[in-house]
Design an enzyme around this catalytic site. Structure first.
Site, mmCIF file in Angstrom:
data_model
loop_
_atom_site.group_PDB
_atom_site.id
_atom_site.type_symbol
_atom_site.label_atom_id
_atom_site.label_comp_id
_atom_site.label_asym_id
_atom_site.label_seq_id
_atom_site.Cartn_x
_atom_site.Cartn_y
_atom_site.Cartn_z
ATOM 1 N N ASP A 178 -4.821 -4.452 5.891
ATOM 2 C CA ASP A 178 -5.167 -5.109 4.623
ATOM 3 C C ASP A 178 -3.946 -6.440 4.387
ATOM 4 O O ASP A 178 -3.092 -5.780 4.333
ATOM 5 C CB ASP A 178 -5.503 -4.446 3.499
ATOM 6 N N HIS A 212 -2.620 -1.018 -3.616
ATOM 7 C CA HIS A 212 -3.727 -0.004 -3.374
ATOM 8 C C HIS A 212 -3.269 1.095 -4.008
ATOM 9 O O HIS A 212 -2.154 1.763 -4.152
ATOM 10 C CB HIS A 212 -3.716 0.330 -1.654
ATOM 11 N N SER A 245 0.882 -1.346 -0.036
ATOM 12 C CA SER A 245 0.175 -0.127 -0.116
ATOM 13 C C SER A 245 0.840 1.254 0.104
ATOM 14 O O SER A 245 1.575 1.459 -0.964
ATOM 15 C CB SER A 245 -1.010 0.171 1.135
#
Length: 331
Positions: free
Chosen positions: A135, A42, A15
């Site tokens: 996540d 992401h 991310s």
């Protein structure tokens, strides 16, 4: 590629700070890298991801492309999840779907990890890199439960240590290494002889099917956990609590899924949106009351002006709540 499910796969989640980390990692892969590599980084729905594809192609020896639905994958290639779509793994092919967001993200890391674990079991090597929140933690738990290998970037080596720290704390990484050591580690792991893989646990299979939109119904979600008395902030549906060891997650029957921290963050976002609407409505009401008071007779006592002043009290309170909500969102 071997379609029997005995080939190895490498799945990577990143991310914030992901582009630099991925650039460093793929530069270590040799031309004859013996496994396909799947990456979720992401990104916003309004970005294309082309910049990352270009960087990865320029950084290493392997070809990097955006994944396509039903694409048959091959060793020695890198497949990047496209913008605003999930990338999932089935036997020998990629599935690209517009499924519900997980942990506020699409593409999300958990669906990739979870579906890879179901399809390839102990043939999966999962890597979690730099990023905020958590996540990838649930997906890495699925990989671990299916016999795969869990690798976390050393948090001290990560630009944003939240994601690797969450995996280490909640799953227990098999290897915790800095980026510079991952290439050699992968080369060693991909040479191992592995036993036959065992079937995936049923709860992981159910969640993988939900991600593929094969099923999304009440009985399926009820099999995963217990209903709780609050709603999905994305669709308003009822939520079910799913517990995996120390990991606490929530799902609605339409497919949205959240870790506890992601749910709290999304609730904060929705509260802020509601407060902005309330602020606008109170300011419009105050402006209308002020206009009405100017048009009233000077000789007639009126409460309109006082009501406009009272509205300012509510406006000040909402502004104070917005300041507090903004601080919570950045904590």
């Amino acid at each position: 590629m071997n379609q029997s499910g005995n080939s190895m796969l490498v799945v990577i989640g990143a991310s914030a700070g992901g582009m630099a980390a991925l650039k460093t990692l793929v530069a270590q892969f040799p031309k004859d890298f013996p496994a396909p590599v799947f990456i979720v980084n992401h990104m916003g729905a309004n970005t294309t991801g082309e910049a990352l594809v270009k960087v990865l192609n320029e950084s290493g020896s392997l070809t990097c492309v955006h994944a396509r639905n039903e694409q048959v994958f091959e060793p020695g290639h890198i497949y990047l999840a496209p913008s605003d779509q999930h990338m999932l793994i089935a036997e020998g092919k990629i599935l690209v779907t517009k499924g519900a967001r997980e942990n506020r993200s699409r593409p999300a890391i958990d669906p990739l990890f979870r579906t890879a674990a179901v399809a390839y079991g102990n043939r999966v090597i999962g890597i979690i890199l730099t990023g905020y929140l958590d996540d990838g933690t649930s997906g890495m738990m699925a990989i671990k439960r299916c016999g795969g290998v869990c690798i976390a970037q050393d948090p001290e080596d990560a630009s944003y240590p939240d994601m690797p720290q969450s995996v280490i704390a909640n799953v227990g990484a098999d290897y915790c290494v800095p980026l510079a050591g991952m290439g050699m580690l992968l080369s060693d792991l991909l040479k191992r002889e592995l036993p036959e893989r065992a079937p995936a646990p049923e709860d992981i299979v159910i969640e993988a099917r939900i991600a593929q939109r094969v099923l999304s119904d009440l009985s399926s979600v009820e099999a995963l956990g217990e209903q709780v008395p609050f709603n999905c902030p994305d669709c308003g549906g009822v939520l079910w609590k799913v517990t995996e060891g120390e990991i606490l997650r929530y799902r609605c029957h339409t497919g949205h899924a959240f870790s506890a921290s992601a749910l709290l963050t999304q609730q904060t976002v929705k509260i802020e949106e509601t407060l902005w609407v309330a602020l606008r409505m109170f300011e419009e009401r105050q402006n209308l009351l002020v206009t009405m008071s100017h048009n009233e007779s000077k000789k007639t006592p009126s409460s309109t002006s006082q009501r406009a002043k009272d509205s300012q009290v509510h406006i000040d309170r909402i502004r104070a709540m917005l300041r507090s909500t903004d601080k919570d969102a950045h904590t």
